[in-house]
Design an enzyme around this catalytic site. Sequence first.
Site, PDB file in Angstrom:
ATOM      1  N   GLY A  67       0.808  -1.209   0.000  1.00 19.11           N
ATOM      2  CA  GLY A  67       0.000   0.000   0.000  1.00 19.11           C
ATOM      3  C   GLY A  67       0.840   1.257   0.000  1.00 19.11           C
ATOM      4  N   THR A  68       1.922   1.253   0.762  1.00 16.64           N
ATOM      5  CA  THR A  68       2.822   2.405   0.785  1.00 16.64           C
ATOM      6  C   THR A  68       3.492   2.600  -0.566  1.00 16.64           C
ATOM      7  OG1 THR A  68       3.244   2.056   3.146  1.00 16.64           O
ATOM      8  CG2 THR A  68       4.805   3.443   1.960  1.00 16.64           C
ATOM      9  N   LEU A  69       3.929   1.491  -1.181  1.00 16.72           N
ATOM     10  CA  LEU A  69       4.526   1.572  -2.506  1.00 16.72           C
ATOM     11  C   LEU A  69       3.545   2.185  -3.499  1.00 16.72           C
ATOM     12  CD1 LEU A  69       6.693   0.935  -4.639  1.00 16.72           C
ATOM     13  CD2 LEU A  69       5.660  -1.346  -4.848  1.00 16.72           C
ATOM     14  N   THR A  96       3.138  -6.224   6.005  1.00 19.57           N
ATOM     15  CA  THR A  96       2.784  -7.543   6.514  1.00 19.57           C
ATOM     16  C   THR A  96       3.154  -8.645   5.530  1.00 19.57           C
ATOM     17  OG1 THR A  96       0.936  -6.593   7.744  1.00 19.57           O
ATOM     18  CG2 THR A  96       0.877  -8.967   7.350  1.00 19.57           C
ATOM     19  N   GLU A 280      -5.995  -1.270  -0.826  1.00 18.71           N
ATOM     20  CA  GLU A 280      -7.061  -0.277  -0.828  1.00 18.71           C
ATOM     21  C   GLU A 280      -8.301  -0.891  -1.480  1.00 18.71           C
ATOM     22  OE1 GLU A 280      -8.791   3.520  -0.170  1.00 18.71           O
ATOM     23  OE2 GLU A 280      -6.852   2.752   0.469  1.00 18.71           O
TER      24      GLU A 280
END
Length: 310
Positions: A67-69, A96, A280
Site C-alpha cells: 500500500g505504501t509503494l 505484513t 485499498e
Amino acid sequence: MSRTRWRLILNGKSTGNTDLREAVHALRERGVQLEVRVTWEDGDAERYVAEAIDHGVDTIIAAGGDGTLSEVAETLAHRPEPADALPSLGLVPLGTANDFASAAGIPDAPLEALTLIAQEAARPVDLLNIDADGKHWWCANVASGGFGTEVTVETDEGLKKVLGGLAYLVTGISRLGRIDPIRARLRAPGFDWEGGFIALGIGNGRQAGGGQVLCPDAVIDDGLLDVTVIPELTGEVASTIGALLKGGKQGALEQVAHRTRAPWVEIEADQPITLNLDGEPVKARHFRIECVAARVRMHLHPGSHLLSPP
C-alpha cells in the site's frame, strides 16, 4: 558513491524499526543525503513527494508494504512531468505480506534494500490506472478480487501484527465454508468471459493478499496487464483455495484458470464488487483498468523475475 539526495517516506506504523534506523545511518555515512518523512494521515505521501521534487531529490523511497509503494507511486504518476524528469522510486519492504517485494526479489533487510537502490540503475516500469465508476486510482502491484480480496479485507490488524502473512492463511481457512462466487463480465482485446469467479487477479505484479500467486508470468515493463480469472468450482474447492493462499501448486490453478494478456480490461457486474488495489478496497459496478507503460522509474535488480528477460 556520488553525493546523491534521497527522501525516504516511511509508513507511520513502522517508525520503531531499529534495523531501518541503522540502515539510514549507514547510507548517510556512505555519502547519501537521506532525509526521512513519516506518513500519519491521508495526503501525507502526496505532500512529501511534491516537497521532494521541489528540493531536487534524486530518489524517493517507499518504506512500508504494498500500500505504501502504491501510494508513493500514485503521487508520482499524478505529476505532469514525464518519468525521466521525476525522481526514481525505491522500496524498503516493511509491510505484513510485501507481495511486490517478494516477487521482485527485493531484500527484506532494510540495509540490503537500500544498498540495492544505491547500486542498481532505475528502470522504467508500468503502473495500473483504474477507473471505478468514474473515480480514478493507481496501483503498482495487483488489482485482485474474489475470495482472496475478502480474506485480505477481513484479516484483523492485530492478527497481522502477530502472524504476519500467515494471518491471511488463517483467515482464509476460516472462510472456506462460505465461498460465494462473484458474477461479472470481463472484456479485453481478444478476450470475453462471463460467469461466477472466486478469484481474480489483474497484474502488473504477480501476487497479492499474502502470497496468492494469481499472475505467475507477469512482468512490470511490458506495457500489458496479466489477467487471471479463477471460476467457481464444483469440486476440490478447499485444495484449490489452499494452493491460492500458499502461492504454490500452480498446476492446480492452470487446470481451471482463464488467462489473457492485454493493454486494458473492463469489468462489469450487476451488483457492486470489490477490488483490492494493493490494500485499498474499492467497490464499483464498472471498472476499466489500463496499463500505463513506463510511468515511473524503479530500482530493481536486473535479474528480477518482474522484469522482462534482456
